[in-house]
Design a protein around this motif. Sequence first.
Motif, mmCIF file in Angstrom:
data_model
loop_
_atom_site.group_PDB
_atom_site.id
_atom_site.type_symbol
_atom_site.label_atom_id
_atom_site.label_comp_id
_atom_site.label_asym_id
_atom_site.label_seq_id
_atom_site.Cartn_x
_atom_site.Cartn_y
_atom_site.Cartn_z
ATOM 1 N N VAL A 26 0.864 -1.317 0.064
ATOM 2 C CA VAL A 26 -0.029 -0.023 0.084
ATOM 3 C C VAL A 26 0.914 1.212 -0.149
ATOM 4 O O VAL A 26 0.778 1.997 -0.880
ATOM 5 C CB VAL A 26 -0.766 -0.098 1.290
ATOM 6 N N ALA A 27 1.821 1.141 0.714
ATOM 7 C CA ALA A 27 2.682 2.414 0.892
ATOM 8 C C ALA A 27 3.725 2.664 -0.115
ATOM 9 O O ALA A 27 3.749 3.713 -0.749
ATOM 10 C CB ALA A 27 3.783 2.225 2.070
ATOM 11 N N SER A 28 3.940 1.567 -0.791
ATOM 12 C CA SER A 28 4.680 1.864 -2.203
ATOM 13 C C SER A 28 3.690 2.202 -3.377
ATOM 14 O O SER A 28 4.126 3.061 -4.155
ATOM 15 C CB SER A 28 5.460 0.349 -2.737
ATOM 16 N N GLU A 29 2.654 1.826 -3.426
ATOM 17 C CA GLU A 29 1.622 2.175 -4.333
ATOM 18 C C GLU A 29 1.477 3.807 -4.125
ATOM 19 O O GLU A 29 1.319 4.699 -5.141
ATOM 20 C CB GLU A 29 0.431 1.613 -4.393
ATOM 21 N N ALA A 30 1.140 4.357 -2.728
ATOM 22 C CA ALA A 30 0.840 5.517 -2.582
ATOM 23 C C ALA A 30 2.212 6.489 -2.848
ATOM 24 O O ALA A 30 1.900 7.342 -3.507
ATOM 25 C CB ALA A 30 0.650 5.801 -1.010
ATOM 26 N N ARG A 31 3.487 5.932 -2.549
ATOM 27 C CA ARG A 31 4.557 6.793 -2.911
ATOM 28 C C ARG A 31 4.939 6.944 -4.450
ATOM 29 O O ARG A 31 5.227 7.960 -4.940
ATOM 30 C CB ARG A 31 5.777 6.079 -2.406
ATOM 31 N N GLN A 32 4.516 5.838 -4.988
ATOM 32 C CA GLN A 32 4.531 5.809 -6.545
ATOM 33 C C GLN A 32 3.536 7.066 -7.195
ATOM 34 O O GLN A 32 3.930 7.681 -8.002
ATOM 35 C CB GLN A 32 4.180 4.394 -7.315
ATOM 36 N N PHE A 33 2.306 6.905 -6.587
ATOM 37 C CA PHE A 33 1.132 7.983 -7.093
ATOM 38 C C PHE A 33 1.720 9.466 -6.618
ATOM 39 O O PHE A 33 1.600 10.276 -7.662
ATOM 40 C CB PHE A 33 -0.024 7.763 -6.334
#
Length: 345
Positions: A85-92
């Motif tokens: 989840v954190a990786s997806e948010a940081r990517q966005f």
Amino acid sequence: MASASELAARLARDAEAVCRHYLSAGRRYGNYWIVGDTCNNKGRSLYVHLAGPRVGRWTDAATGQYGDLLDLVRESCGLIDFRDVASEARQFLRLPKTEGASAYQATSATGRTNRPASARARRLFAMGQPLSGTLADSYLRQRAILRGSEHASLRFHPSCYYRDLLTGDIARYPALIAAVTSPSGAITGVHRTWLDPNGDGKAKVEDPRRALGSLLGNAVRFNVPADAPVSVMAAGEGLETMLSLSHVMPGMPMVAALTANHLAAFRAPTSVLRFYIAADADAAGRHGIERLSQAARSIGILPLVLAPELGDFNEDLRRLGPDRLTANLRRQLIPEDAAAFLPAA
């Protein structure tokens, strides 16, 4: 790595961009983004605050789910582990905000696609272990429910992801996982009860019970055959309530709808002739019983309310014992059903 609360706050500063990216089927109405659900279906039941003190907070009026934008990222992408989840948010957050749908399609190519809530629920349930001998089995036994491991709809997860919706803190706890199924037996959701790792009841968190997926019209089912009609069924709100009834009536088909509103919306199979409804003492429970009873009568099913002696049937089982619970039920069941489902007097 930014903390969960920091990531949620950063997403909230670009709340409309987050919504356009992950919930592209919706649109802005005033200070809200309106869409069908976290799976990006068209509709109007989910709304996200785009301004004001609750910016970034969302609620799905159909399912009762709610959270912040980090939760929205998790649900829309079908993620379970917080690191994903954190990786997806940081990517966005690193994406130019003008890229819109094409940027999302690029991230989808990595495997993080919009997975329906039912698929996420099936994945989580499949990760579970058989209940027998686990901490979840022990939890039910502490509540005088000794036959929990007999039910295929219950499993144990030794380390289930939990996020505090108020503080953003992340933790993992063992959990009792219950499969929510459709009338055909397909898993549409799961219900999680997080447990104290030391065996001291439920986990010491703000909300140790949460559902994932589609509950409306569905339920956790006990003793309900998937390939044969039933003429008698019992329905109630709570998991422990219905497991307590099943403890003394192991042959009766039963369902747990999990909330009062979902109990009110449940519809018994058309083959059912007598429909027992397990009562809860609170006002929401009474309202659910009234609506469910009206719906049953409208299609020719006889609704019969079962009342506990104390607050609920699990309290009856724990404090009064199975023999007295059985005697109380014998007074309320149709004699034919008492003979069929209760032990001989």
